[in-house]
Design an enzyme around this catalytic site. Structure first.
Site, PDB file in Angstrom:
ATOM      1  N   GLU A 417      -9.359  -4.955   5.914  1.00 40.88           N
ATOM      2  CA  GLU A 417      -9.324  -6.370   5.541  1.00 40.88           C
ATOM      3  C   GLU A 417     -10.321  -7.199   6.324  1.00 40.88           C
ATOM      4  O   GLU A 417      -9.968  -8.116   7.065  1.00 40.88           O
ATOM      5  CB  GLU A 417      -7.896  -6.902   5.688  1.00 40.88           C
ATOM      6  CG  GLU A 417      -6.986  -6.154   4.732  1.00 40.88           C
ATOM      7  CD  GLU A 417      -5.583  -6.711   4.612  1.00 40.88           C
ATOM      8  OE1 GLU A 417      -4.972  -6.970   5.645  1.00 40.88           O
ATOM      9  OE2 GLU A 417      -5.122  -6.874   3.479  1.00 40.88           O
ATOM     10  N   GLU A 487      -2.559   1.858   1.426  1.00 38.44           N
ATOM     11  CA  GLU A 487      -1.253   1.274   1.744  1.00 38.44           C
ATOM     12  C   GLU A 487      -0.480   1.161   0.441  1.00 38.44           C
ATOM     13  O   GLU A 487      -1.013   0.727  -0.579  1.00 38.44           O
ATOM     14  CB  GLU A 487      -1.399  -0.130   2.371  1.00 38.44           C
ATOM     15  CG  GLU A 487      -2.051  -0.095   3.732  1.00 38.44           C
ATOM     16  CD  GLU A 487      -2.259  -1.472   4.362  1.00 38.44           C
ATOM     17  OE1 GLU A 487      -1.468  -2.392   4.085  1.00 38.44           O
ATOM     18  OE2 GLU A 487      -3.234  -1.611   5.122  1.00 38.44           O
TER      19      GLU A 487
END
Ligand code: GAL
Length: 954
Positions: A417, A487
């Site tokens: 991220e 994820e």
């Protein structure tokens, strides 16, 4: 020595005075001295509160506090050294890169040490000082001489210190700042925890000792041969006795070997000997390649059954000892997990040794996240600003050089991220050039410009299926790449739901190569009053609450129901069949290992009691292979409820679990359960106290059950409310899936019960009600029909929804209370909790537990503890038989108390036990971050009828 020179704190370059990175190895024959232990600490509120005189030898630190290294100072000193801060993606300081606040907690650390008696003479070679991890910026002095400074919290940094050492009284001084330019690159979703949190070591470097070395150990599955070459900065020889290898560095040897895989982690012991040092090697031969659009190891595609692992210990934060790391690895292996993404930074290097040894595939992730820039549409993101590129490349190099000799590491990840930008491209180019033997991952690169795998987080099942079928489009390059979910399955609180449904997709479509559940462990901090603390419990002005508790393990490493579910879903053996005709199909779902490590047993269970057991002879199937087997003739006469239980057990002790450890199991039903029949045989009678029906009395005006065979019972009456789970509450970015708030808005937490009629008749009692929230037109017309055979009491509940129900219900059933109950016996799913989309591990049998044991201790209390498919339960002198089977829950507090609690310590037992008997439960889903429960797990408001037979015992 300069005064107040803290300008480096906002320097975007990675540091100064530090040696280039190199391979990490735990021990060699060169001397080393651990500098872990008790250090002196002076904590200041700002970076320049004190000059650097403290670094000079002789500086008096006797009145300073003490701190343990490795450690975080905010987790020591009972709050005297400040507190932890938890934020998910927001920077806890103004975003003005590279500046940091004036309030910059700073820890001056001092450690005085002598060299051990057997330390070589100082003229013999040099010495290095190694820091394995310091958050976030350190400036270092030895004996008054400044060595330099560095950033990159979870990366190693070494200084040459040979000429500065003295035999005794060496003064090592380290100034650690909580905030630095580096903090902008470390915005991971976790606690901000400053300190020297990994080992500090002094390493003797004899003349001619090893500098850096790169073990290249590949495997050719066509020939069964491994090829070894070790490149070394200092020339020497490589020996591997078991393989008869004795070659010079830079030379190549090709010999027959057993390859390394996570399932068969064969390591060969070797030695790299240079003129000055002998370094032990543990060599695993394996080849990672992207071939035919798939990640292949040793020529075979693999399926990641992974977890995201942050380093966490409830008392020590990210300062983990070796035993804790080993516990993580053992727990993973015992729960069928085969892969770890080291979210979101390289772990302590010893963890990777354990992954090599026990066998886990590793995605090693760089210490890089700039998530907070999303708040400003990624403007000024450091990864797209050339000034920061040297720091990014430094981080990539420190990870790759440190960890490159681990066979377990199959993929490098650029970070997490951090948006997109030139810096990331530069990292990927550097890594590809330095190590062509592994793949590169970064989830934020949606076009896969710089990466070798397509990676997503939290996509819904339907989208995963589209990608599996290659209907997702995207760039040409992306269309040729496999998908992994770096994820998925957000394990916050009760859940995650839907894992089995993901696994089915992974197994169906080749392009889907598995995923990594978010995440391994709850980051709760042990707290004297709160049990485990989470965000906000330290008075942080900005925080993200219990979003930091989203693991498959509770903070103390107790497996949560989510982990047990995951273990079942990812079993490496599939057992399917027809109990009725006694046929069973066994499939080897490993990628590499045959089934020779397992034995198989059967048991024949009648009404949850084992009637007979035996072994099943299963051939040593190769990966992907299946065999059809016949079970023996049912050993007992057909009982009321019979089923086969087939188990796959470890045949021998392994390094990670003992013999007989259950790796996989399945149940094959033979005959269904027969709920007890009850023929109504008594009529209700009016008495002075109300209405009597068989063993029960009722309030004549409300139709409420008052006593049952002498037991004082509260309820039962219709209940639709559950204390919303973290997944029910939903993530702020999923407004339409935030069921908790939507349910409360509708008023499902405060239903009113209107009694319309209490109607005794010749065969029983009918109570007509309407259950509805204030302020809304929707309602549930609910009829309770009571009958009795004189001994037992049967309740049939009929529910007809009225109005326009657009929301699913949290639960549908009845709630009652008993004055006391301790032991619970039940026949149904267990031993642990289950919900519609988390029920794979729930095994029908007879179970016993205390009421307290039925509770699942989610760090933030919420709905928990339901047992699925319960045919009957006994507690507090009451027996309940259900038709159909029901969801059973019992607790010493009400749903309302459970909902109001913020920590487990808020829950105190009342004088009654509250019992929910549910006909339906809403699925759990994963919307605390990802998608909600799949439609098939929704509990719609629909006409329903269900019944229970109550009887009292003793
Ligand atoms: C992801 C992130 C993780 C964690 C998770 C939610 O977006 O990569 O670090 O924040 O969401 O728990």
């Amino acid at each position: 020595m300069s005064l107040r020179t803290t300008a480096y704190v906002t320097d975007v370059t990675p540091g100064a005075g530090v040696l280039p990175p190199r391979a990490w190895y735990p021990a060699s024959d060169a001397k080393s001295l651990s500098l872990n232990g008790t250090w002196r600490l002076r904590r200041s509120a700002t970076a320049d509160a004190h000059d650097d005189a403290f670094a000079a030898p002789g500086h008096d630190t006797r009145d300073w506090a003490e701190v343990t290294v490795p450690g975080h100072w905010v987790l020591q000193g009972d709050g005297a050294f400040g507190s932890p801060i938890y934020t998910n993606h927001l920077y806890p300081f103004p975003v003005d890169p590279p500046h940091v606040p004036t309030e910059n907690p700073t820890g001056d650390h001092v450690r005085v040490f002598d060299l051990p008696k057997d330390w070589p003479r100082l003229s013999e070679g040099g010495a290095l000082l190694r820091f394995d991890g310091v958050e976030s910026c350190a400036r270092v002095w030895l004996n008054g001489t400044e060595l330099g400074w560095f950033t990159g919290s979870r990366l190693p940094h070494e200084f040459a210190v040979g000429e500065l050492l003295r035999p005794t009284g060496n003064v090592l001084a380290v100034r650690v700042h909580q905030w630095s330019a580096g903090s902008y690159l470390e915005d991971q979703d976790q606690w901000w925890l400053p300190g020297i949190f990994r080992d500090v070591t002094l390493l003797h470097r004899p003349e001619g000792s090893v500098t850096d070395f790169f073990v290249h150990a590949s495997y050719d599955h066509r020939t069964g041969e491994g090829t070894l070459r070790v490149d070394s900065g200092v020339a020497g020889r490589i020996t591997v006795p078991a393989l008869d290898i004795d070659i010079a560095t830079g030379e190549t040897a090709t010999v027959p070997v057993d390859p390394w895989t996570a399932e068969t982690p064969t390591l060969y012991d070797g030695v790299l000997a240079t003129p000055g040092e002998r370094v032990p090697l543990r060599i695993g031969f394996r080849t990672v390649a992207l071939e035919d659009g798939l990640i292949k190891v040793n020529g075979r595609p693999l399926l990641f059954k992974g977890v995201n692992r942050h380093e966490w210990h409830p008392e020590h934060g990210r300062a983990l000892d070796l035993e804790t790391m080993r516990q993580d690895v053992l727990l993973m292996k015992r729960h069928n997990i085969n892969a770890v993404r080291t979210s979101h930074y390289p772990p302590h290097p010893a963890f990777l040794d354990l992954c090599d040894e026990y066998g886990l595939w590793v995605i090693d992730e760089c210490d890089l996240e700039t998530h907070g820039f999303t708040e400003q549409s990624w403007r000024d993101n450091p990864v797209d600003d050339d000034r920061w590129t040297p720091a990014l490349l430094d981080r990539a190099a420190r990870m790759v050089e440190r960890d490159k000799n681990h066979p377990s590491v199959v993929v490098w990840s650029l970070g997490n991220e951090a948006g997109t930008g030139r810096g990331l491209t530069a990292m990927a180019e550097w890594i590809h050039a330095r190590d062509a033997s592994r793949l590169v991952h970064y989830e934020g690169d949606v076009d896969c410009r710089d990466t070798d795998v397509y990676s997503r987080m939290y996509p819904p099942h339907a989208e995963v299926e589209r990608i599996g079928r290659s209907l997702d489009g995207g760039t040409r390059k992306r269309r040729r790449l496999p998908l992994i979910l770096c994820e998925y399955g957000h394990a916050m609180g009760n859940g995650p739901g839907g894992l089995a449904d993901y696994q089915r997709l992974f197994e169906r479509y080749d392009r889907l190569q598995g995923g990594f559940v978010w995440e391994w462990i709850d980051h709760g901090i042990r707290h004297p009053e709160l049990g485990f603390a989470y965000g906000g419990d330290f008075g942080e002005e900005l925080h993200d609450g219990n979003f930091v508790c989203d693991g498959l393990l509770f903070p103390d490493r107790t497996p949560s129901p989510g982990l047990l579910e995951y273990r079942k879903v990812i079993e490496p053996v599939r057992i399917e069949g027809q109990g009725r005709d006694g046929s069973v199909r066994i499939t080897n779902a490993h990628d590499f290992a045959d089934l020779s490590a397992l034995t198989f047993t059967w048991s024949y269970d009648v009404e949850g009691e084992t009637a007979a057991t035996g072994t099943l002879s299963v051939p040593a199937l190769t990966p992907g292979e299946s065999a059809e087997l016949k079970l023996p003739e049912p050993p007992a006469a057909e009982g009321p409820e019979a089923r086969w239980t087939i188990r796959a057990l470890l045949a021998r002790d392994t390094p990670w679990a003992p013999r007989d450890h259950v790796v996989a199991w399945a149940q094959l039903p033979v005959t269904p359960h027969r709920p007890p029949a009850l023929t109504p045989s008594t009529a209700p009678a009016s008495t002075a106290d109300g209405i009597r029906l068989g063993p029960a009395t009722f309030d004549a005006r409300t139709g409420t059950l008052l006593t049952l065979g002498g037991l004082e019972v509260t309820g039962p009456r219709l209940d639709v409310w559950r204390a919303p789970t973290d997944n029910d509450e939903g993530a702020p970015w999923q407004p339409d899936a935030r069921l908790g708030p939507l349910w409360r808005k509708l008023g499902l937490h405060r239903m009113r019960h209107r009694v319309d009629a209490v109607e005794p008749d010749g065969t029983g009692l009918t109570v007509r009600t309407r259950v509805a929230p204030a302020g809304a037109e929707v309602g549930l017309a609910t009829t309770y029909r009571w009958v009795s055979d004189g001994e037992r009491l049967k309740l049939t509940v009929s529910v007809v929804p009225e109005g326009d129900w657009t929301l699913p219900l949290p639960r549908l059933g009845v709630r009652l209370a008993l004055p006391r109950a301790d032991r619970v016996r039940w026949f149904g799913g267990g031993p642990g909790e289950a919900y519609p989309d988390t029920r794979s591990a729930s095994r029908p049998a007879r179970w016993t537990a205390s009421v307290d044991d039925l509770q699942t201790p989610y760090v933030r209390p919420q709905e928990n503890g339901a047992r699925a498919d319960v045919h009957w339960a006994e507690l507090g002198g009451l027996r309940i038989d259900g038709d159909p089977a029901f969801w059973f829950t019992a607790r010493r507090w009400t749903t309302e108390q459970l909902e109001a609690a913020a920590h487990l310590t808020d829950l105190t037992p009342g004088d009654r036990v509250w019992i929910n008997l549910d006909h339906g439960q809403m699925g759990i889903g994963s919307q605390s971050c990802g998608p909600g429960a799949l439609p098939q797990y929704h509990l719609h408001a629909r006409p329903a009828e269900f019944s229970f037979v109550f009887s009292t015992r003793g």
